[in-house]
Design an enzyme around this catalytic site. Structure first.
Site: not given
Length: 889
Positions: A734, A805, A758, A492
């Site tokens: 959204e 955004c 979203d 990782h």
């Protein structure tokens, strides 16, 4: 007289069973409850010290019978028995009887003066009467099958549904509380539900490594079922489905057969979800794992001992002095303690602190690197919640009377050693993750400082190995490259270094650390080679390659402060999404022209009460002033869904993302909203502040919110407090409903900001974190692209600005498409701004329009991607005619 103790994860359930038993005993038996925890934020669980107090309150020389529900209740009762002392232990019996029926039977016999042995025998046989009445044996057979053939259990097996789980417990989905040991099993008695078992083959290359293991565990926790897993191929397990350490220790890799066993009221649902997750490839992306199946090669040294060969872990070229990175050892001063309860409290406080640190690492990685890499820290959170790990440490505190740091280090070291001994390079690398998260807890227990000491001048660092926490703190301007004795491309730490643009060569062996500090070395992270004291010719060749590698990155960095514009001069605004005061300065340093979204949740999370008006005003004003008059769009508090606050009661929801969140919460909690509105208005008295409303779905919601803005303005006017008059109020687009009425919203709003993350999920009805449907949640789906086009057109027709955004705004593949749709404002994470500006400069408005027209004509996300990839391949910023490729087939 025999005493009874009822132990349950739920305080209400424990008290309810006690009340029932008291009625049966008619006041002749002392009965005590030990249910739940003392933590109001995590009330579901069990506490060994609470069980101990209950036993002591009803103890007599005749004996005490303890009845428990499953999992940690048993563990807590066993720990309480150890704490009781040898003199009394022999007079206390832990009974495996079903909780309700056993309590009734035990209370009845205890009131009649039966012996402890007689009561135990009758309690353990308490289901016999019910089984005889129903014509069953009282037991529950196990049904086995494969992922192909499946299995069933129900009335055909002589079973009928029970309603023994209290309603208040049936829908709970909670994280393991820090105060006490907990489990995820919601079974009133194991005899009441049959176990179903399926065997499934792992298809993804790395099997159940840390990130998919974390996803699998969180998925299993959503169901009222006890889950275990067993690696049939390797003969390891079974491991509890709520223990990430247990799941990793299975060593389950590609091609292995994994047997999943579930018992409980939702066993079938759990089995279907878990097998589907595994069969889908566990959500692994090929680009993250394609180079991680290599074996660790022995370090190779060329003639003259001038060149080392290792594993190519992160591409890039670096040349500079070598500096050893020595981790700060955590010194355990004392290993003994006379107060297990005090040590337990110290341990839990340290674990909670480590959890907060790990959550911060997760959020930082998600914002700056990506959700996939952030999964590293999500898995580490599960290490800290692992009931088996915490239970093992708790037993050591009691049995050995040792200090918390000693017990924690011993248990985590044992766990890391077990993972390291699996004989699998990838799973062995997870031992580093255990050590990483364990060290966070130890540093809090011992009061010792940061993990490593970084150099002050640019250098190439060498170390035995590194943890993700170490790498997260690296500045690529100081840390030019990494040379590791061990590790692999799948570690990782290497994944994070790649995301930061730091070259890494791993698996070099101890020879690299034998070199003196200051030795000049050259690192080729693409070939896995390290040159020691390279000569002038080698340096020249490598410098040329380094220049080529850095050309695009540096070009973007050098021009980051230039205003963004298309190749033919159309100005485009590029703003930053930020979540703190510190990130405002970072945004400007990366070339942001302002802030498109200030996520105000940073002020509200991690505290027991909401920030007051003065605190909010000061924070917003500080950010606004640091921007020097540039735009600051402050988003109203957006909670619900995956974000909760202890002081805002949302309640349990079947689907939180379709529930009480965003503007719905704020319009209901008008006290919170009014305070925040007043703070925003005050902060904008002399600054370019705007208000952004999240999750708007109707014109009525927008109008109600604007009415509250006017009320706040009127209050401040009466009080004589300076504020921003006629503040611009924008709407986050959204949800599909907002797109459908975008033309109506545009009449009321000052601007739009499309939240693509979203919007994609709601349009496609697909959760991106669910591996079974994540591919559907593609930003280039025709439905998504048409929604974005419709929103931009509605804004343009109404004469208001439209920004985007979400993550889509930062994708270079989407740049010409969004430009062609008429988008003139992008808002992205600050580190992505330089590359975005460079991507914008590659296109003229006409070319972008042609690209958008063709992309919108595609009938699938795959064909849209192919077309955009073809367009990007010929999008060098050279003059000439339109370079739009032909439509994709």
């Amino acid at each position: 007289m025999i005493g009874l103790v009822i132990v349950s994860h739920s305080a209400k359930l424990a008290e309810g069973v006690c009340d029932l038993a008291r009625q049966v005993a008619q006041g002749k038996v002392r009965i005590a409850a030990a249910g739940g925890t003392a933590d109001p934020q995590n009330p579901i669980g069990t506490d060994a010290f609470q069980v101990l107090e209950a036993i002591q309150s009803v103890y007599s020389e005749d004996g005490v019978l303890v009845l428990m529900d499953l999992g940690s209740a048993v563990l807590s009762a066993e720990t309480a028995l150890e704490l009781l002392g040898e003199a009394r232990q022999t007079r206390v019996r832990l009974c495996s009887a079903p909780l309700v029926e056993g309590a009734v039977a035990a209370a009845s016999l205890a009131a009649a003066g039966a012996s402890l042995a007689e009561i135990v025998r009758e309690a353990e046989n308490a289901l016999a009467g019910k089984a005889a009445q129903w014509g069953t044996s009282g037991g529950a057979p196990e049904v086995e099958g494969s992922a192909e053939e499946g299995g069933t259990c129900g009335e055909s097996l002589g079973l009928r549904p029970r309603d023994s789980v209290p309603l208040e417990d049936r829908s709970l989905t909670v994280a393991a509380p820090i105060r006490a040991t907990t489990v995820r099993e919601w079974l009133p008695a194991r005899e009441e539900y049959c176990a179903v078992t399926l065997t499934v083959r792992l298809t993804n290359r790395l099997g159940l490594h840390a990130r998919p293991a974390a996803q699998l565990i969180r998925m299993a926790r959503c169901y009222r079922a006890q889950v275990t897993l067993q690696n049939v191929t390797q003969g390891t397990g079974p491991a509890p489905g709520d223990s990430i350490n247990g799941v990793l220790s299975l060593g389950a890799r590609q091609g292995h057969q994994v047997r999943i066993r579930a018992r409980g009221p939702e066993a079938h649902e759990a089995l279907a979800a878990l097998t589907g997750f595994i069969e889908s490839g566990c959500g692994d992306k090929e680009d993250l794992v394609k180079e991680t199946a290599e074996r660790l090669p022995p370090p190779l040294i060329s003639s003259g001992q001038q060149q080392l060969s290792g594993i190519a872990a992160a591409a890039g070229i670096a040349i500079g002095p070598l500096v050893k990175l020595r981790p700060a050892a955590v010194e355990i001063i004392s290993g003994r303690s006379a107060d297990p309860e005090a040590e337990r409290q110290r341990l839990m406080a340290a674990i909670e602190g480590a959890r907060e640190e790990t959550r911060a690492l997760y959020e930082w990685s998600k914002a700056h690197i990506g959700a996939d890499e952030a999964g590293i820290f999500d898995a580490q959170l599960l290490f800290l919640e692992d009931p088996a790990l915490i239970g093992g440490v708790s037993r050591m505190l009691v049995a050995d009377r040792v200090a918390a740091e000693f017990a924690w280090q011993a248990e985590t070291t044992r766990l890391a050693d077990r993972l390291g001994a699996l004989g699998d390079p990838y799973l062995s690398a997870r031992a580093v993750d255990v050590a990483d998260v364990a060290a966070r807890v130890l540093r809090r227990l011992t009061g010792q400082g940061v993990a490593v000491q970084l150099p002050r001048e640019p250098a190439i660092l060498t170390a035995h190995d590194l943890t993700p926490s170490d790498v997260k703190g690296f500045d690529p301007a100081i840390v030019l490259g990494l040379c590791l004795e061990t590790g692999s491309a799948s570690a990782h730490s290497a994944i994070l270094a790649r995301a930061l643009g730091i070259p890494v060569v791993a698996g070099l062996g101890p020879g690299i650390s034998a070199l003196a500090d200051g030795t000049m070395v050259a690192v080729d992270g693409e070939q896995g080679t390290v040159w020691i004291s390279p000569d002038a010719g080698q340096v020249g060749t490598l410098e040329d390659r380094r220049r080529q590698w850095l050309a695009t990155r540096r070009a973007a960095e050098f021009e980051r402060h230039k205003p963004a514009a298309t190749r033919d001069g159309r100005r485009i605004r590029v703003l930053a999404n930020i979540s703190s005061v510190a990130e405002a300065a970072e945004a400007l340093a990366c070339g942001a022209e302002g802030v498109g979204v200030l996520r105000t949740e940073f002020l509200f999370l991690g505290r027991s009460a909401a920030p007051d008006e003065e605190e909010q005003t000061a924070a917003y004003r500080t950010i606004a002033e640091s921007l020097g008059g540039r735009q600051l769009s402050i988003r109203a508090l957006d909670i619900g869904g995956d974000k909760s606050l202890p002081y805002v009661e949302i309640g349990e929801e079947a689907n939180p993302f379709l529930g009480w969140r965003g503007i719905r919460v704020m319009l209901s909690r008008r006290d919170l909203f009014r305070t925040q509105l007043r703070a925003i208005l005050r902060a904008g008295a002399t600054q370019a502040v705007e208000l952004l409303l999240p999750m708007i779905a109707s014109v009525d919601e927008l109008r109600e919110a604007k009415a509250m803005v006017r009320e706040a303005e009127a209050e401040l006017e009466r009080e004589g407090i300076p504020f921003r008059k006629h503040i611009r109020v924008g709407v986050m687009i959204e949800v599909p409903a907002a797109v459908a009425v975008a033309d109506l919203l545009a009449r009321e709003a000052s601007f739009f900001s499309i939240g693509s993350n979203d919007l994609i999920q709601y349009v496609m009805a697909a959760d991106r974190t669910n591996s079974r449907v994540a591919p559907i949640a593609d930003p280039f789906q025709p439905a998504v692209l048409r929604m974005i086009r419709q929103t931009i057109e509605a804004g343009r027709n109404a004469g208001i600005e439209v920004a985007l955004c979400g993550e889509l705004a930062a994708d270079p593949l989407a740049t010409p498409l969004l430009l062609g749709l008429g988008l003139e404002e992008f808002s992205v994470s600050a580190p992505l701004i330089p590359e975005l500006k460079r991507a914008i400069a590659r296109w003229s408005v006409a070319e972008a329009g042609d690209v958008a027209k063709e992309a919108l004509a595609m009938d699938s996300c795959q064909s849209a991607r192919r077309f955009l990839l073809a367009a990007a391949s010929i999008s060098e910023p050279a003059a000439g005619p339109s370079r739009t490729p032909p439509p994709a087939a």
